[in-house]
Design an enzyme around this catalytic site. Structure first.
Site, PDB file in Angstrom:
ATOM      1  N   ARG A 155      30.259  50.298  52.607  1.00  0.00           N
ATOM      2  CA  ARG A 155      31.657  49.936  52.339  1.00  0.00           C
ATOM      3  C   ARG A 155      32.093  50.606  51.044  1.00  0.00           C
ATOM      4  NH1 ARG A 155      32.022  43.879  51.730  1.00  0.00           N
ATOM      5  NH2 ARG A 155      31.884  43.857  54.003  1.00  0.00           N
TER       6      ARG A 155
ATOM      7  N   ARG B 291      34.751  42.402  43.764  1.00  0.00           N
ATOM      8  CA  ARG B 291      34.870  43.300  44.917  1.00  0.00           C
ATOM      9  C   ARG B 291      36.082  44.220  44.737  1.00  0.00           C
ATOM     10  NH1 ARG B 291      32.041  41.195  49.395  1.00  0.00           N
ATOM     11  NH2 ARG B 291      30.210  40.066  48.664  1.00  0.00           N
TER      12      ARG B 291
ATOM     13  N   LYS C 138      30.375  36.425  45.354  1.00  0.00           N
ATOM     14  CA  LYS C 138      31.430  37.438  45.389  1.00  0.00           C
ATOM     15  C   LYS C 138      32.665  36.942  44.641  1.00  0.00           C
ATOM     16  CE  LYS C 138      31.708  36.611  49.970  1.00  0.00           C
ATOM     17  NZ  LYS C 138      32.128  36.788  51.382  1.00  0.00           N
TER      18      LYS C 138
ATOM     19  N   LYS D 204      36.935  37.952  44.170  1.00  0.00           N
ATOM     20  CA  LYS D 204      38.006  38.763  44.753  1.00  0.00           C
ATOM     21  C   LYS D 204      39.304  38.625  43.951  1.00  0.00           C
ATOM     22  CE  LYS D 204      35.991  38.577  49.370  1.00  0.00           C
ATOM     23  NZ  LYS D 204      36.195  38.247  50.802  1.00  0.00           N
TER      24      LYS D 204
ATOM     25  N   CYS E  69      37.731  40.498  62.549  1.00  0.00           N
ATOM     26  CA  CYS E  69      36.543  41.065  61.901  1.00  0.00           C
ATOM     27  C   CYS E  69      35.724  41.824  62.943  1.00  0.00           C
ATOM     28  CB  CYS E  69      35.715  39.946  61.279  1.00  0.00           C
ATOM     29  SG  CYS E  69      34.923  38.871  62.492  1.00  0.00           S
TER      30      CYS E  69
ATOM     31  N   CYS F 297      27.316  42.636  63.253  1.00  0.00           N
ATOM     32  CA  CYS F 297      27.334  41.633  62.182  1.00  0.00           C
ATOM     33  C   CYS F 297      26.286  40.555  62.453  1.00  0.00           C
ATOM     34  CB  CYS F 297      28.711  40.992  62.059  1.00  0.00           C
ATOM     35  SG  CYS F 297      28.756  39.712  60.766  1.00  0.00           S
TER      36      CYS F 297
ATOM     37  N   CYS G 155      32.807  34.209  63.077  1.00  0.00           N
ATOM     38  CA  CYS G 155      32.083  33.135  62.402  1.00  0.00           C
ATOM     39  C   CYS G 155      33.022  32.509  61.385  1.00  0.00           C
ATOM     40  CB  CYS G 155      30.811  33.684  61.731  1.00  0.00           C
ATOM     41  SG  CYS G 155      31.092  34.422  60.111  1.00  0.00           S
TER      42      CYS G 155
ATOM     43  N   CYS H   1      36.331  36.570  57.177  1.00  0.00           N
ATOM     44  CA  CYS H   1      36.624  37.919  56.691  1.00  0.00           C
ATOM     45  C   CYS H   1      38.025  38.395  57.064  1.00  0.00           C
ATOM     46  CB  CYS H   1      35.584  38.906  57.207  1.00  0.00           C
ATOM     47  SG  CYS H   1      33.934  38.625  56.518  1.00  0.00           S
TER      48      CYS H   1
END
Length: 638
Positions: free
Chosen positions: A129, A198, A280, A282, A498, A504, A544, A548
């Site tokens: 990514r 991120r 993470k 953001k 996603c 994944c 899930c 995302c």
């Protein structure tokens, strides 16, 4: 109460009434470490919300005695700043890396994956990514990514919901070649994954407007401020050679400033230390009215505030957003950010750093399910959070400025930039660029030497187009299925999904591969109940509950909760300012019409003027909606 302002050197005095608290903070830091801070974090669990003490960064040994730490925290501690054992694992003949290296390679911008649909063993590969603040992609980098997808990937590029590329299917023995190619062609994957900041979002539109330009500049500066400094990324992939542009002096000054005990002294990572962040992190930056970035879903949201002449003056700051949750665990939840306050523009990097350090010091490190900053906000409340952040900031936040209503802006179609050139926004279903579309995009971008930008809605913007190029570009794009927005179903224009299966590891059911048929079925339901073609709802699908594609902000959110099964979320709004709520569990994919046709029919019948579907479902309440579903006997239109 006395106030003072930061000197040109970046120092600031503190409000006299807060000096006692600040002295206590510094004292506690000294007790744990002396002044050479290198260690882990003694975190405050959310259950301790009644406590007003300020926890301090401690050595790993002290932290281990004070509180349980997750396995990932120990891996980070022993890694020599995200190097070991990844550096050794990359040299082995095995197609995969071990568990510790799996965690570390995330910081380098990669996830280890395997095709879950193959039988008879695991075929390992890596997803890479990129990191592109504001979604900016120079021409040279786009062409490089296009080449790498064909030579080392699966032949497609994926545009993400955080304005980056994902490149799937890279084999371990090709990782260094691919990584170094990205780095040497104006790109980076550093920090695109892992427990750190991120990619920083900002509106992708290349408007030559002061507020848009300032938002994008701020995104660049925040990304630079919070970029790792210890060199592990370049050591691993380009043998220590640095490929970094000169940083603005205000970024270097803000990073190095330790007036309020924010930094690890003498550490290769002055902001992150050995442990980086608990999870993470953001950040998004935007301008008033423009919610193309899903501002409230971020840990930090920054909104440029300008004066009557359009000159940027400062920022409203929002904190505590986040999407990820776990099914059947009510203690985990999606949350939207709330206002923290306003800061003048010259202080924004110091304010952002203070918020990040507050999360670094107090976010939980024992259980990663509760490690995002939203749980700290939920535990403490905004007032306590603000008080602690102000100790690291050295000032009081001002009251937030009034802002107009938010709008979702897609930037699809042709728009004047304001500098004599045009940009063209192109819809890409689920952000997947492949086949003839990929070939044609490359031809156009290469022929006209265009820079591009990726939007937070998984679309692409071609920039700096001369007027005389518009017609030939429009024609060739249309032939490849890249249509102008009037020819794209409104449902598709706002939908997101996603990747989910097959790569994944977290996917429970389909998302990207399933959403085309879901949208067609929604359109068929619209037609059946008599809704017009130009009417739409925001549909987002994830495989899930990690969120995302930000399904918890959608009017219709479908969150995988079993094979061919979804948890249904309702109540988001078209401008992404209201969080949805879980409406039904375990709705099988073949039963979607039983749930949604009655709801769409009653929305058409009973909505108020200009009331969106999300607003309608909120006003009616879930009990009433379930009654409407149970009593529905079909639309009289058929």
């Amino acid at each position: 109460m006395t106030t003072s302002f930061r000197s040109p050197a970046g120092a600031a005095s503190v409000f006299s009434s807060d000096q006692k608290i600040l002295n206590a903070l510094r004292s506690s830091r000294s007790v744990f470490l002396g002044r050479n801070v290198r260690g882990g974090v003694h975190s405050l669990p959310p259950s301790s919300s009644s406590s007003s003490s300020i926890q301090a960064v401690s050595t790993p040994e002290a932290a281990a005695k004070a509180t349980k730490r997750s396995k990932v925290e120990i891996i980070k501690e022993k890694s020599n700043f995200i190097r070991y054992p990844l550096n050794e694992e990359l040299l082995t003949e095995a197609p995969n890396v071990n568990e510790s290296a799996v965690q570390l390679i995330k910081f380098h911008g990669s996830y280890q994956q395997y095709n879950r649909e193959e039988r008879g063993g695991r075929s390992y590969s890596f997803m890479l990514r990129t990191k592109n603040p504001s979604g900016k992609v120079p021409n040279q980098l786009y062409l490089t990514m296009d080449d790498l997808a064909d030579e080392f990937g699966i032949g497609t590029l994926r545009l993400t919901t955080r304005q980056t590329f994902q490149l799937h299917g890279v084999l371990k023995h090709n990782l260094k070649t691919v990584m170094s190619s990205i780095i040497r062609n104006m790109g980076s994957t550093l920090g695109a994954c892992g427990d750190l900041n991120r990619n920083v979002l900002a509106p992708a539109a290349p408007y030559a407007r002061k507020d848009y330009l300032f938002a994008q500049e701020t995104a660049d500066n925040v990304a630079a401020l919070l970029s790792p400094q210890s060199g592990f990324y370049y050591d691993m992939w380009v043998d220590g050679e640095r490929f970094m542009t000169a940083e603005p002096p205000e970024v270097v000054q803000a990073r190095n400033d330790n007036s309020h005990g924010t930094n690890f002294v003498d550490s290769p990572e002055p902001i992150y230390g050995t442990q980086f962040l608990p999870r993470k992190f953001k950040i998004a930056v935007t301008v008033p009215t423009d919610n193309s970035v899903d501002l409230l879903t971020n840990d930090i949201g920054l909104v440029v505030v300008s004066d009557d002449n359009g000159e940027p003056q400062g920022f409203n700051i929002y904190v505590g957003g986040g999407m990820g949750r776990t099914h059947r665990m009510e203690s985990t939840f999606a949350r939207i950010a709330e206002p923290l306050g306003y800061v003048p523009k010259e202080d924004i990097l110091y304010a952002v750093k203070a918020i990040v350090v507050t999360q670094r010091e107090h976010g939980r490190r024992d259980d990663r399910k509760y490690s995002r900053m939203k749980y700290l906000l939920s535990s403490w409340g905004i007032e306590k959070f603000r008080d602690v952040v102000e100790q690291y900031y050295g000032k009081k936040f001002e009251a937030s400025r009034d802002l107009p209503e938010w709008e979702f802006k897609s930037y699809l179609g042709w728009h004047e930039q304001g500098d004599g050139a045009w940009f063209c926004g192109l819809h890409v279903d689920s952000g997947r660029v492949g086949g003839n579309m990929k070939k044609t995009l490359r031809e156009v971008i290469e022929k006209y030497k265009l820079d591009v930008r990726i939007t937070p809605n998984q679309n692409i913007v071609l920039c700096d187009i001369k007027s005389e190029w518009k017609r030939p570009i429009t024609t060739v794009l249309a032939q490849a299925g890249l249509l102008q927005p009037e020819f794209v179903d409104p449902l598709n224009q706002t939908a997101m999904a996603c990747p989910a299966f097959p790569l994944c590891p977290l996917a429970i059911t389909e998302a990207e591969r399933g959403i085309p048929s879901i949208l067609k079925r929604v359109r068929a339901m619209f037609e059946k109940v008599g809704l017009d073609y130009d009417e739409s709802v925001v549909v987002r699908v994830t495989g899930c509950p990690n969120g995302c594609a930000r399904p918890y902000m959608a009017e219709v959110g479908l969150v995988g909760d079993g094979p061919n099964s979804y948890q249904v979320w309702l109540g988001g709004t078209p401008n992404q300012t209201q969080i949805a709520r879980a409406f039904m569990d375990k709705v099988k994919i073949h039963d979607l019409e039983k749930v949604f046709e009655p709801l769409f029919y009653n929305w058409k019948l009973g909505r108020q003027a200009k009331e969106s579907f999300g607003e309608f479902t909120t006003r009616m309440g879930f009990e009433k909606l379930k009654e409407l579903i149970d009593s529905y006997e079909g639309s009289p239109n058929n």
